[in-house]
Design an enzyme around this catalytic site. Structure first.
Site, mmCIF file in Angstrom:
data_model
loop_
_atom_site.group_PDB
_atom_site.id
_atom_site.type_symbol
_atom_site.label_atom_id
_atom_site.label_comp_id
_atom_site.label_asym_id
_atom_site.label_seq_id
_atom_site.Cartn_x
_atom_site.Cartn_y
_atom_site.Cartn_z
ATOM 1 N N SER A 1 18.255 15.624 -49.027
ATOM 2 C CA SER A 1 16.803 15.504 -48.905
ATOM 3 C C SER A 1 16.422 15.431 -47.434
ATOM 4 C CB SER A 1 16.302 14.243 -49.597
ATOM 5 O OG SER A 1 14.987 13.951 -49.128
ATOM 6 N N HIS B 1 16.706 19.882 -50.388
ATOM 7 C CA HIS B 1 15.706 19.149 -51.188
ATOM 8 C C HIS B 1 14.536 18.760 -50.296
ATOM 9 C CE1 HIS B 1 14.507 16.721 -54.706
ATOM 10 N NE2 HIS B 1 14.165 15.766 -53.844
ATOM 11 N N ASP C 1 10.989 16.886 -50.082
ATOM 12 C CA ASP C 1 10.162 15.879 -50.761
ATOM 13 C C ASP C 1 8.715 15.952 -50.324
ATOM 14 O OD1 ASP C 1 12.953 13.725 -50.732
ATOM 15 O OD2 ASP C 1 11.895 14.409 -52.515
ATOM 16 N N MET D 1 4.921 14.703 -50.683
ATOM 17 C CA MET D 1 4.188 13.513 -51.139
ATOM 18 C C MET D 1 2.742 13.598 -50.655
ATOM 19 S SD MET D 1 7.058 10.633 -50.318
ATOM 20 C CE MET D 1 8.777 10.905 -50.757
ATOM 21 N N HIS E 1 10.390 19.150 -54.445
ATOM 22 C CA HIS E 1 10.058 18.052 -55.370
ATOM 23 C C HIS E 1 8.625 17.624 -55.092
ATOM 24 C CE1 HIS E 1 11.061 13.566 -56.469
ATOM 25 N NE2 HIS E 1 10.142 14.092 -57.271
ATOM 26 N N MET F 1 5.742 15.355 -55.452
ATOM 27 C CA MET F 1 5.268 14.035 -55.857
ATOM 28 C C MET F 1 3.785 13.983 -55.510
ATOM 29 S SD MET F 1 8.612 11.998 -54.507
ATOM 30 C CE MET F 1 9.090 13.380 -53.472
ATOM 31 N N MET G 1 14.785 10.461 -61.704
ATOM 32 C CA MET G 1 14.653 9.608 -60.525
ATOM 33 C C MET G 1 15.464 8.327 -60.744
ATOM 34 S SD MET G 1 12.924 11.291 -58.393
ATOM 35 C CE MET G 1 12.783 10.016 -57.148
ATOM 36 N N GLY H 1 8.823 7.850 -53.530
ATOM 37 C CA GLY H 1 7.940 7.519 -52.397
ATOM 38 C C GLY H 1 8.672 7.367 -51.086
ATOM 39 N N PHE H 2 9.954 6.939 -51.151
ATOM 40 C CA PHE H 2 10.639 6.663 -49.878
ATOM 41 C C PHE H 2 12.137 6.946 -49.992
ATOM 42 C CE2 PHE H 2 7.031 4.845 -47.801
ATOM 43 C CZ PHE H 2 6.265 4.359 -48.849
ATOM 44 N N GLY H 3 12.766 7.302 -48.887
ATOM 45 C CA GLY H 3 14.223 7.398 -48.835
ATOM 46 C C GLY H 3 14.815 6.016 -48.566
ATOM 47 N N GLY H 4 16.134 5.895 -48.665
ATOM 48 C CA GLY H 4 16.816 4.655 -48.290
ATOM 49 C C GLY H 4 16.669 3.514 -49.270
ATOM 50 N N ASP I 1 18.205 11.661 -58.264
ATOM 51 C CA ASP I 1 17.566 11.539 -56.949
ATOM 52 C C ASP I 1 17.182 10.092 -56.664
ATOM 53 O OD1 ASP I 1 14.508 13.107 -55.624
ATOM 54 O OD2 ASP I 1 16.092 11.924 -54.672
ATOM 55 N N GLY I 2 17.877 9.534 -55.633
ATOM 56 C CA GLY I 2 17.479 8.196 -55.194
ATOM 57 C C GLY I 2 18.662 7.244 -55.138
ATOM 58 N N GLY I 3 19.017 6.832 -53.918
ATOM 59 C CA GLY I 3 20.100 5.841 -53.775
ATOM 60 C C GLY I 3 21.475 6.403 -54.046
ATOM 61 N N GLY J 1 19.587 11.655 -49.401
ATOM 62 C CA GLY J 1 18.926 11.731 -48.101
ATOM 63 C C GLY J 1 19.671 10.880 -47.089
ATOM 64 N N SER J 2 19.531 9.573 -47.231
ATOM 65 C CA SER J 2 20.131 8.677 -46.215
ATOM 66 C C SER J 2 21.655 8.795 -46.192
ATOM 67 C CB SER J 2 19.696 7.232 -46.468
ATOM 68 O OG SER J 2 19.778 6.917 -47.847
HETATM 69 C C1 DX5 Z 1 12.111 9.671 -53.052
HETATM 70 C C2 DX5 Z 1 12.601 11.107 -52.897
HETATM 71 C C3 DX5 Z 1 14.096 11.184 -52.739
HETATM 72 C C4 DX5 Z 1 14.613 10.457 -51.486
HETATM 73 C C5 DX5 Z 1 16.115 10.318 -51.547
HETATM 74 O O1 DX5 Z 1 10.790 9.680 -53.525
HETATM 75 O O2 DX5 Z 1 12.245 11.886 -54.023
HETATM 76 O O3 DX5 Z 1 14.492 12.567 -52.693
HETATM 77 O O4 DX5 Z 1 14.238 11.177 -50.341
HETATM 78 O O5 DX5 Z 1 16.516 9.530 -50.439
HETATM 79 P P1 DX5 Z 1 17.817 8.585 -50.570
HETATM 80 O O6 DX5 Z 1 18.952 9.515 -50.930
HETATM 81 O O7 DX5 Z 1 17.971 7.976 -49.198
HETATM 82 O O8 DX5 Z 1 17.527 7.589 -51.649
HETATM 83 ZN ZN ZN Z 2 13.140 13.901 -54.112
#
Ligand code: DX5
Ligand code: ZN
Length: 221
Positions: free
Chosen positions: A9, A34, A36, A38, A67, A69, A139, A144-147, A177-179, A199-200
């Site tokens: 991401s 990917h 994101d 928003m 993606h 959102m 999800m 909404g956020f990475g990390g 997707d996520g964590g 992402g992170s």
């Molecule tokens: C969150 C995004 C994810 C996010 C993943 O709303 O849809 O794609 O960027 O980031 P990590 O892998 O750091 O959770």
């Molecule tokens: Zn995403």
């Protein structure tokens, strides 16, 4: 089980050098890029417009996995398709759309249609769309956020959706997707995911580390 694909991401990339970052994850072995998107309404964050997708498109031939959102995907699917998206994924929870019609519109534009659900949305919400979706995204964080930290209570849902996909006989990607990191990747792959967004976990260190980071997600540490 089909090959596990990694979709870094770019939300976690260095936005001041986005073109270089896309090139770097392409070279590091990303299968999908990917993106994101928003809108500050559907989620409390604001990120990437079509103009950004257009500007990074020349830097990679890999699949752009977009993606959305956003509250009103219908208003933007054409713009993202024109900008270079290959897969456009929409949330069943977005209020200003008929998700089936949106998915049909995405396919009429020659793109693959993804359907995504938030952690609180049950797998049953996907049932009416299994004949149409090319990709299903589960999800494993609140969007909404990475990390953020991985939500292990989504593992059962991933298993359920893998069974739902098997029941269709269609070749639908199951993306999570996520964590996602080296530890949680094992769990979601065992549950039936075949595309991992990260992402992170990928954008850790700098470009020379990205290939190792991707390999660690695949368990090839
Ligand atoms: C969150 C995004 C994810 C996010 C993943 O709303 O849809 O794609 O960027 O980031 P990590 O892998 O750091 O959770
Ligand atoms: Zn995403």
């Amino acid at each position: 089980m089909s090959k596990i694909k990694i979709a870094p991401s770019i939300l976690s990339a260095d936005f001041s050098r986005l073109g270089e970052e896309v090139k770097a994850i392409d070279a590091a072995g990303a299968d999908y890029i990917h993106v994101d998107v928003m809108d500050g309404h559907f989620v409390p964050n604001l990120t990437i417009g079509p103009v950004v997708v257009k500007s990074i498109r020349p830097h990679s031939k890999k699949i752009f996995d977009v993606h959305l959102m956003i509250e009103n995907p219908d208003a933007f699917v054409e713009a993202y398709a024109k900008a270079g998206a290959d897969i456009i994924t929409v949330h069943t929870e977005a209020r200003q759309q008929d998700v089936r019609a949106t998915c049909q519109r995405i396919k009429s534009l020659g793109k693959k249609c993804g359907i995504v659900i938030k952690p609180k949305t049950p797998a049953s919400a996907l049932a009416p769309l299994m004949d149409l979706a090319d990709l299903i995204l589960i999800m494993t964080v609140e969007p909404g956020f990475g990390g953020q930290s991985f939500m292990a209570d989504q593992l059962e849902k991933i298993k359920t959706v893998r069974d739902m996909i098997a029941g269709t006989g269609r070749d639908i990607d199951l993306e999570v997707d996520g964590g996602i990191n080296a530890q949680t990747a094992k769990q979601v792959i065992a549950a039936g995911a075949n595309v991992l967004v990260a992402g992170s976990a990928v954008f850790t260190g700098d470009a020379k580390d990205y290939a190792k980071n991707i390999q660690e997600l695949l368990g090839n540490a």
